[in-house]
Design an enzyme around this catalytic site. Sequence first.
Site, PDB file in Angstrom:
ATOM      1  N   LYS A  28     -29.161  19.570   1.917  1.00  9.34           N
ATOM      2  CA  LYS A  28     -28.429  20.796   1.610  1.00  9.34           C
ATOM      3  C   LYS A  28     -29.100  21.514   0.448  1.00  9.34           C
ATOM      4  O   LYS A  28     -30.168  22.108   0.611  1.00  9.34           O
ATOM      5  CB  LYS A  28     -26.955  20.474   1.352  1.00  9.34           C
ATOM      6  CG  LYS A  28     -26.226  19.896   2.570  1.00  9.34           C
ATOM      7  CD  LYS A  28     -24.754  19.716   2.293  1.00  9.34           C
ATOM      8  CE  LYS A  28     -24.002  19.196   3.511  1.00  9.34           C
ATOM      9  NZ  LYS A  28     -24.201  17.733   3.707  1.00  9.34           N
TER      10      LYS A  28
ATOM     11  N   ARG B 265     -33.117  15.698   6.504  1.00  9.66           N
ATOM     12  CA  ARG B 265     -31.731  15.338   6.773  1.00  9.66           C
ATOM     13  C   ARG B 265     -31.565  13.842   6.547  1.00  9.66           C
ATOM     14  O   ARG B 265     -32.229  13.023   7.177  1.00  9.66           O
ATOM     15  CB  ARG B 265     -31.340  15.714   8.201  1.00  9.66           C
ATOM     16  CG  ARG B 265     -31.537  17.196   8.510  1.00  9.66           C
ATOM     17  CD  ARG B 265     -30.910  17.591   9.832  1.00  9.66           C
ATOM     18  NE  ARG B 265     -29.472  17.577   9.740  1.00  9.66           N
ATOM     19  CZ  ARG B 265     -28.740  18.595   9.269  1.00  9.66           C
ATOM     20  NH1 ARG B 265     -29.323  19.682   8.827  1.00  9.66           N
ATOM     21  NH2 ARG B 265     -27.433  18.511   9.231  1.00  9.66           N
TER      22      ARG B 265
ATOM     23  N   THR C  46     -26.217  13.999   0.383  1.00 11.66           N
ATOM     24  CA  THR C  46     -27.226  14.252   1.413  1.00 11.66           C
ATOM     25  C   THR C  46     -28.495  14.689   0.700  1.00 11.66           C
ATOM     26  O   THR C  46     -28.482  14.990  -0.489  1.00 11.66           O
ATOM     27  CB  THR C  46     -26.780  15.357   2.375  1.00 11.66           C
ATOM     28  OG1 THR C  46     -26.435  16.520   1.602  1.00 11.66           O
ATOM     29  CG2 THR C  46     -25.577  14.934   3.203  1.00 11.66           C
TER      30      THR C  46
ATOM     31  N   GLU D 276     -36.679  -3.478   8.743  1.00  7.96           N
ATOM     32  CA  GLU D 276     -35.342  -3.959   8.388  1.00  7.96           C
ATOM     33  C   GLU D 276     -35.382  -4.726   7.074  1.00  7.96           C
ATOM     34  O   GLU D 276     -36.258  -5.564   6.850  1.00  7.96           O
ATOM     35  CB  GLU D 276     -34.785  -4.858   9.492  1.00  7.96           C
ATOM     36  CG  GLU D 276     -34.259  -4.091  10.687  1.00  7.96           C
ATOM     37  CD  GLU D 276     -33.529  -4.994  11.662  1.00  7.96           C
ATOM     38  OE1 GLU D 276     -33.505  -6.219  11.433  1.00  7.96           O
ATOM     39  OE2 GLU D 276     -32.994  -4.476  12.654  1.00  7.96           O
TER      40      GLU D 276
ATOM     41  N   TYR E 255     -40.974  -0.449  12.063  1.00  7.51           N
ATOM     42  CA  TYR E 255     -39.686  -1.096  11.824  1.00  7.51           C
ATOM     43  C   TYR E 255     -39.742  -1.795  10.478  1.00  7.51           C
ATOM     44  O   TYR E 255     -40.716  -2.482  10.166  1.00  7.51           O
ATOM     45  CB  TYR E 255     -39.393  -2.132  12.909  1.00  7.51           C
ATOM     46  CG  TYR E 255     -38.135  -1.856  13.684  1.00  7.51           C
ATOM     47  CD1 TYR E 255     -36.914  -1.742  13.028  1.00  7.51           C
ATOM     48  CD2 TYR E 255     -38.166  -1.720  15.068  1.00  7.51           C
ATOM     49  CE1 TYR E 255     -35.755  -1.496  13.743  1.00  7.51           C
ATOM     50  CE2 TYR E 255     -37.010  -1.474  15.787  1.00  7.51           C
ATOM     51  CZ  TYR E 255     -35.809  -1.365  15.116  1.00  7.51           C
ATOM     52  OH  TYR E 255     -34.654  -1.120  15.830  1.00  7.51           O
TER      53      TYR E 255
ATOM     54  N   ASP F 127     -18.978  12.411  -4.283  1.00  2.80           N
ATOM     55  CA  ASP F 127     -19.820  12.849  -3.174  1.00  2.80           C
ATOM     56  C   ASP F 127     -20.331  14.247  -3.535  1.00  2.80           C
ATOM     57  O   ASP F 127     -19.585  15.220  -3.464  1.00  2.80           O
ATOM     58  CB  ASP F 127     -19.005  12.880  -1.881  1.00  2.80           C
ATOM     59  CG  ASP F 127     -19.786  13.420  -0.695  1.00  2.80           C
ATOM     60  OD1 ASP F 127     -20.934  13.868  -0.875  1.00  2.80           O
ATOM     61  OD2 ASP F 127     -19.232  13.413   0.429  1.00  2.80           O
TER      62      ASP F 127
END
Length: 414
Positions: free
Chosen positions: A224, A230, A221, A52, A50, A195
Amino acid sequence: MSLEHFDKEIFDLTNKELQRQCDHLEMIASENFTLPEVMEVMGSILTNKYAEGYPGKRYYGGCEFVDEIENIAIERCKKLFNCQYANVQPNSGSQANQGVYMALLQPGDKILGMDLSHGGHLTHGAKVSSSGKVYESFFYGVELDGRINYEKVRQIAHIVKPKMIVCGASAYARVIDFAKFREIADEVGAYLFADIAHIAGLVVGGVHPSPFPHAHVVSSTTHKTLRGPRGGIIMTNDEEIAKKINSAIFPGIQGGPLMHVIAAKAVGFKFNLSDEWKNYAKQVVDNAKALAQTLMKRNYKLVSDGTDNHLVLMSFLDREFSGKDADIALGNAGITANKNTVPGEKRSPFITSGLRLGTPALTARGFKEQQIQLVGEKIADVLDDIDNTALQAKIKEELKELAHQFIIYTKALF
């Protein structure tokens, strides 16, 4: 204990998917094959941590090594896109876009994006998306020739007076003129948000113009045309925007970042920075152009009559069959594609009059123009006799033989 012994059901299904990817020709424009090294780190012990917050400013202890990993990912991303600031924490492209809106807009602000039915994306203001529910969205599209008319975009922008103009697409086969979009944005006092999820790999490979220095903020992303894991990323050259982006992602819309995915992004970026990557990006475009020429020679209509990037959009407005029919028939023949709306669409979004085909995944397997032309001929053969299931089965076996000459993975990673 191995996965095979611990969970045979999931083990078997994963290997069936491996076999499908090896046997079929993947031509969905948004899909690709990532590197084994990327998958290796995604399945690593980093999934246990973790973290954060951001490097040096975490809410948990024990982050000294994941801090280094995230910093490497950030620096590689900045170098890749030649920008000053990068956030590598978005879990997806859609969440990256959500973060951009949250950082720079207030609920009810106006955004101007590309119409989904003309090749845009759900997150560019579609009414069924939060981007079209939280913000007041307006749209530009393409002409019947399949190209953006920038003068019409300018006219709409002057009428709407948006706070943000969104450029980028999920089914647009031509070069996007970011400089013209910036001119329009400046005229109406809007942010320009690019984008580039679909074309990012082409941008960093030098075969499509970069959104920098024109866009105020850029998202993408990483899976692609970049061939990474991903996930999503956000970049900018503006320090104040960067601060707002960071706050919007965490704590705005996400909690603990996926450190195993961030590490995988870093690995993918290293590949994107190599000389080999430029060759791959060029081949993707060369293959798409070869596919376009083959299909047009077989008398199939392409939106915009060709392509400048990684995809072609076939139009069946002049045919009896639909995009859905073509999708199913090609699937039966071992070619995975997706139905898509086209300019002048007369059918529903669930049926469509178009088909989107891309070359990134086949290029990753090693296909060049000769193989792509053969695939284009087989696509035309299937569509010429779309109800002939015997022909589809025959072509599936022929294409499986071709596919096995270009195996991308020899086994699953477990």
